[in-house]
Design an enzyme around this catalytic site. Structure first.
Site, PDB file in Angstrom:
ATOM      1  N   SER A 175       0.817  -1.210   0.000  1.00 20.54           N
ATOM      2  CA  SER A 175       0.000   0.000   0.000  1.00 20.54           C
ATOM      3  C   SER A 175       0.853   1.263   0.000  1.00 20.54           C
ATOM      4  O   SER A 175       2.041   1.236   0.345  1.00 20.54           O
ATOM      5  CB  SER A 175      -0.932   0.012   1.227  1.00 20.54           C
ATOM      6  OG  SER A 175      -0.182   0.207   2.411  1.00 20.54           O
ATOM      7  N   CYS A 176       0.218   2.368  -0.367  1.00 18.12           N
ATOM      8  CA  CYS A 176       0.900   3.669  -0.393  1.00 18.12           C
ATOM      9  C   CYS A 176       0.820   4.325   0.979  1.00 18.12           C
ATOM     10  O   CYS A 176       0.360   5.462   1.128  1.00 18.12           O
ATOM     11  CB  CYS A 176       0.283   4.559  -1.464  1.00 18.12           C
ATOM     12  SG  CYS A 176       0.498   3.939  -3.129  1.00 18.12           S
ATOM     13  N   ASP A 177       1.241   3.616   1.973  1.00 17.57           N
ATOM     14  CA  ASP A 177       1.273   4.115   3.340  1.00 17.57           C
ATOM     15  C   ASP A 177       2.628   3.756   3.922  1.00 17.57           C
ATOM     16  O   ASP A 177       3.030   2.587   3.912  1.00 17.57           O
ATOM     17  CB  ASP A 177       0.150   3.494   4.176  1.00 17.57           C
ATOM     18  CG  ASP A 177      -0.035   4.198   5.506  1.00 17.57           C
ATOM     19  OD1 ASP A 177       0.965   4.284   6.262  1.00 17.57           O
ATOM     20  OD2 ASP A 177      -1.139   4.646   5.816  1.00 17.57           O
TER      21      ASP A 177
ATOM     22  N   ASN B 141      -6.574   1.217  -0.062  1.00 15.96           N
ATOM     23  CA  ASN B 141      -5.791   1.498  -1.267  1.00 15.96           C
ATOM     24  C   ASN B 141      -6.217   0.643  -2.458  1.00 15.96           C
ATOM     25  O   ASN B 141      -5.508   0.545  -3.449  1.00 15.96           O
ATOM     26  CB  ASN B 141      -4.298   1.273  -1.006  1.00 15.96           C
ATOM     27  CG  ASN B 141      -3.476   2.543  -1.054  1.00 15.96           C
ATOM     28  OD1 ASN B 141      -2.259   2.485  -0.902  1.00 15.96           O
ATOM     29  ND2 ASN B 141      -4.092   3.680  -1.260  1.00 15.96           N
TER      30      ASN B 141
END
Length: 390
Positions: free
Chosen positions: A337-339, A380
């Protein structure tokens, strides 16, 4: 999504995980998938029951709420610890008797208490005056047990802050429950997740026994002791056999409490952890710079899609690849994920084959507990875990 792999039968005798290994190896998955071997769940239940004697085992549904697991355990005579209306409904739909389901969350909506009472549940947890009042209004005459805070005793994951009341408040709350028309039956606690040795239970049991005997001396007729969870899973380490571990815990309980008329335990992790493994895929292997000491290996599953218990690197899952046996090197393991917090292991890098590449299958072992139940609905846009029960 829950599936049944009814077309995969047979059981190799040489390894407890052989059936899962075989199924995963022979199956193509287009998304991260948790495979659960129901035979191992049944085996773990029987092993704990053999060690706990006459104690009523209430499976902690939150560990893995797959309907097939709940139905299997209900058929074996297991009882259930439910934390919500949805978990209660699940247990009842899979054949559990209402009297065999306890509402073990100390934080409940009034309408959910009323629902549980109308459905036939009789046993509720509490740790505060207001919770007792809510139960009295919506489940008049119900049996309650009081959860107490205990001091940390060496568990990998202490559970000492959010739930429970201080021990010096126990007797006033038990008296108040009786004044409200409820039946104060007993006490509960949680020794801490992953309490690896039975001897670690002794200090906690001493704390609870002091309250138990004080209450009975005052004329409060306690007859139920809920020792909660804490029964460990190995995660690649060495542990006592579940039957031996449970028997040692039971011995410690008996030494302090005598013959408890109604003894409860709420194992979750120990019932399902080693009965599950996740089939996942490598998405990328990279280095951040030419002189970076560690590769970054990104999987198609991360903390938001099932591996939440890597928080603080508390649970160390064992990882297998088709390239095992080749030269390995340390890597930082992360999710897709973009975290930026979606990193599984960084403080203690994981040794994985240097030849590992995008598209390679990885198998994450001993992850039948607290994975599918922690997976998001699609953070996401990455899918939650599929679950296949074989």
């Amino acid at each position: 999504m829950y599936l049944n792999a009814t077309d995969f039968v047979g059981r190799a005798a040489f390894d407890r995980t052989a059936r899962m290994d075989g199924f995963v190896a022979s199956t193509a998955f287009d998304r991260p998938t948790l495979v659960i071997d129901s035979d191992l769940v049944a085996e773990n239940f029987r092993a704990l029951r053999a060690g706990l004697g006459n104690a009523a085992i209430h499976y902690a549904v939150k560990a893995n709420p797959a309907p097939q697991i709940v139905a299997l355990l209900a058929g074996l005579g297991c009882r259930f610890d439910a934390a919500s209306r949805a978990e209660i409904e699940l247990c009842l739909a899979q054949g559990a008797a209402p009297a065999h389901v306890s509402f073990g969350n100390t934080i409940k909506r009034e309408r959910d208490i009323a629902f549980a009472h109308e459905a036939g549940l009789t046993l509720f947890a509490a740790d505060a005056e207001e919770e007792l009042e809510k139960i009295a209004r919506n489940a008049p005459g119900a049996d309650i047990y009081l959860r107490l805070i205990v001091e940390p005793t060496g568990a990998d994951w202490p559970l000492t802050r959010k739930f429970g009341c201080a021990r010096d408040r126990a007797l006033p709350l038990l008296r108040y429950a009786a004044e409200l028309g409820l039946t104060p039956r007993g006490l509960s606690f949680h020794v801490g997740s992953q309490t690896r040795e039975a001897a670690m239970w002794a200090p906690t049991l001493d704390q609870i026994a002091a309250v138990w005997h004080a209450a009975r001396a005052e004329g409060i007729a306690l007859d139920l002791l809920n020792i909660g969870g804490g029964f460990p899973a190995a995660y690649g380490g060495a542990l006592a056999h579940p039957t031996s571990y449970a028997a040692d815990v039971l011995s410690l309980v008996t030494e302090r409490f005598g013959a408890v008329p109604h003894l409860m335990a709420e194992p979750g992790r120990a019932m399902v952890a080693d009965a599950g493994q996740i089939a996942a895929e490598v998405l990328l292997v990279s280095r951040k710079s030419d002189d970076d000491l560690h590769r970054w290996v990104y999987l198609d599953i991360g903390r938001f899609s099932g591996l939440a218990e890597t928080e603080g690197e508390m649970i160390r899952y064992q990882i297998a690849t088709a390239r095992d046996g080749e030269e390995t090197g340390p890597c930082i393991l992360a999710g897709p994920s973009c975290d930026s917090v979606d990193v599984l292991y960084e403080r203690r890098p994981v040794a994985l084959p240097l030849s590992l590449r995008a598209g390679d299958r990885v198998v994450i072992r001993d992850c039948g507990a607290y994975t599918s139940s922690y997976a998001s609905v699609g953070f996401n846009g990455f899918p939650p875990l599929d679950v296949v029960v074989i």
